[in-house]
Design a protein around this motif. Structure first.
Motif, PDB file in Angstrom:
ATOM      1  N   ILE A  21       0.884  -1.203   0.125  1.00 38.18           N
ATOM      2  CA  ILE A  21       0.038   0.163   0.019  1.00 38.18           C
ATOM      3  C   ILE A  21       0.812   1.194  -0.031  1.00 38.18           C
ATOM      4  CG2 ILE A  21      -1.583   1.416   1.459  1.00 38.18           C
ATOM      5  CD1 ILE A  21      -2.841  -1.358   2.244  1.00 38.18           C
ATOM      6  N   LEU A  22       1.850   1.211   0.895  1.00 39.03           N
ATOM      7  CA  LEU A  22       2.895   2.283   0.847  1.00 39.03           C
ATOM      8  C   LEU A  22       3.675   2.645  -0.383  1.00 39.03           C
ATOM      9  CD1 LEU A  22       4.090   4.667   2.497  1.00 39.03           C
ATOM     10  CD2 LEU A  22       6.047   2.761   2.995  1.00 39.03           C
ATOM     11  N   ARG A  23       4.050   1.603  -1.012  1.00 38.99           N
ATOM     12  CA  ARG A  23       4.737   1.897  -2.298  1.00 38.99           C
ATOM     13  C   ARG A  23       3.724   2.301  -3.433  1.00 38.99           C
ATOM     14  NH1 ARG A  23       5.213  -3.418  -5.136  1.00 38.99           N
ATOM     15  NH2 ARG A  23       5.514  -4.237  -2.861  1.00 38.99           N
ATOM     16  N   GLN A  24       2.531   1.758  -3.580  1.00 35.98           N
ATOM     17  CA  GLN A  24       1.522   2.239  -4.321  1.00 35.98           C
ATOM     18  C   GLN A  24       1.322   3.826  -4.061  1.00 35.98           C
ATOM     19  OE1 GLN A  24       0.755   0.000  -6.989  1.00 35.98           O
ATOM     20  NE2 GLN A  24       1.946  -1.088  -5.594  1.00 35.98           N
ATOM     21  N   ARG A  25       1.228   4.356  -2.939  1.00 31.66           N
ATOM     22  CA  ARG A  25       1.438   5.881  -2.698  1.00 31.66           C
ATOM     23  C   ARG A  25       2.284   6.642  -3.115  1.00 31.66           C
ATOM     24  NH1 ARG A  25      -1.815   5.997   3.297  1.00 31.66           N
ATOM     25  NH2 ARG A  25      -3.904   5.062   2.612  1.00 31.66           N
ATOM     26  N   ILE A  26       3.292   5.975  -3.012  1.00 30.38           N
ATOM     27  CA  ILE A  26       4.646   6.643  -3.196  1.00 30.38           C
ATOM     28  C   ILE A  26       4.785   6.685  -4.705  1.00 30.38           C
ATOM     29  CG2 ILE A  26       7.176   6.435  -3.311  1.00 30.38           C
ATOM     30  CD1 ILE A  26       7.047   5.307  -0.503  1.00 30.38           C
ATOM     31  N   ARG A  27       4.346   5.714  -5.639  1.00 25.32           N
ATOM     32  CA  ARG A  27       4.351   5.791  -6.799  1.00 25.32           C
ATOM     33  C   ARG A  27       3.419   6.751  -7.404  1.00 25.32           C
ATOM     34  NH1 ARG A  27       5.135  -0.415  -9.248  1.00 25.32           N
ATOM     35  NH2 ARG A  27       7.454  -0.450  -9.061  1.00 25.32           N
ATOM     36  N   THR A  28       2.178   6.860  -6.876  1.00 26.35           N
ATOM     37  CA  THR A  28       1.242   7.828  -7.413  1.00 26.35           C
ATOM     38  C   THR A  28       1.626   9.382  -7.206  1.00 26.35           C
ATOM     39  OG1 THR A  28      -0.073   7.631  -5.374  1.00 26.35           O
ATOM     40  CG2 THR A  28      -0.759   6.131  -7.157  1.00 26.35           C
ATOM     41  N   LYS A  29       2.336   9.608  -6.156  1.00 27.88           N
ATOM     42  CA  LYS A  29       3.109  10.946  -5.851  1.00 27.88           C
ATOM     43  C   LYS A  29       4.069  11.286  -6.663  1.00 27.88           C
ATOM     44  CE  LYS A  29       1.540  11.050  -1.173  1.00 27.88           C
ATOM     45  NZ  LYS A  29       2.175  11.194   0.266  1.00 27.88           N
ATOM     46  N   GLN A  30       4.848  10.245  -7.361  1.00 25.46           N
ATOM     47  CA  GLN A  30       5.808  10.475  -8.303  1.00 25.46           C
ATOM     48  C   GLN A  30       5.630  11.062  -9.552  1.00 25.46           C
ATOM     49  OE1 GLN A  30       8.312   7.125  -8.263  1.00 25.46           O
ATOM     50  NE2 GLN A  30       9.140   7.751  -6.251  1.00 25.46           N
TER      51      GLN A  30
END
Length: 181
Positions: A172-181
């Motif tokens: 979940i954290l990885r998906q959030r980080i990817r959408t912010k990039q």
């Protein structure tokens, strides 16, 4: 054939605490020792090139030998402790020598992992090291002080729940980080 062996050995490893628990008083220590030798052979044949696998096989064989010689099933409780120690060693060594275990896994789907991804995978590997330390410590406590019921509950259930929670939380954290990039 190798995939089938990998699947069988993985399933047996997941079920190890339950298999031990339900065999207590039903199967002799020497029969359990023979079962551990078979499990080690299956495990080794299926994934011997996997990091830490030779050590896992050696642990199974050592436990089988101790169990056969001493006939004391209490030694079976230490397998989860030793596996957590093995995983901690593999993950920590990968931080020291690189690339980290998580980076290697990430590169399977993203071969050109950017520098930020490498830094992130390093942090995730550190988190897993912390998990293996904590989980191994609890497994040790259950091996030494808990009843068979509580040992089985933790090592055959709660530990897997915690591991799954960590995996899901990181995803979940990885998906959030990817959408912010």
């Amino acid at each position: 054939m190798k995939k089938t062996l990998t699947l069988i050995s993985g399933l047996l490893m997941l079920l190890y605490p339950l298999l031990v628990y339900f065999s207590l008083g039903q199967v002799s220590p020497s029969t359990l020792a023979f079962g551990l030798v078979l499990l080690a052979l299956i495990r080794g044949a299926s994934a011997i090139k996997t990091p830490g696998m030779p050590l896992q096989v050696a642990i199974l064989l050592a436990l089988a030998g101790i169990l056969y010689i001493q006939g004391n099933v209490a030694w079976l409780r230490y397998y989860p402790v030793l596996i957590n120690l093995t995983m901690l060693t593999v993950f920590a060594y990968s931080l020291w020598r690189g690339p980290s275990v998580i980076e290697r896994l990430a590169r399977l789907s993203e071969p050109n992992l950017p520098a930020a991804g490498v830094a992130y995978t390093r942090k995730v590997t550190q988190v897993w090291c912390g998990f293996f330390m904590l989980n191994g410590s609890i497994a040790l406590w259950t091996a030494r002080f808990a009843s068979w019921d509580h040992w089985t509950l933790y090592n055959g259930g709660i530990a897997y729940l915690l591991m799954g929670t960590l995996m899901a939380g990181e995803w979940i954290l990885r998906q959030r980080i990817r959408t912010k990039q």
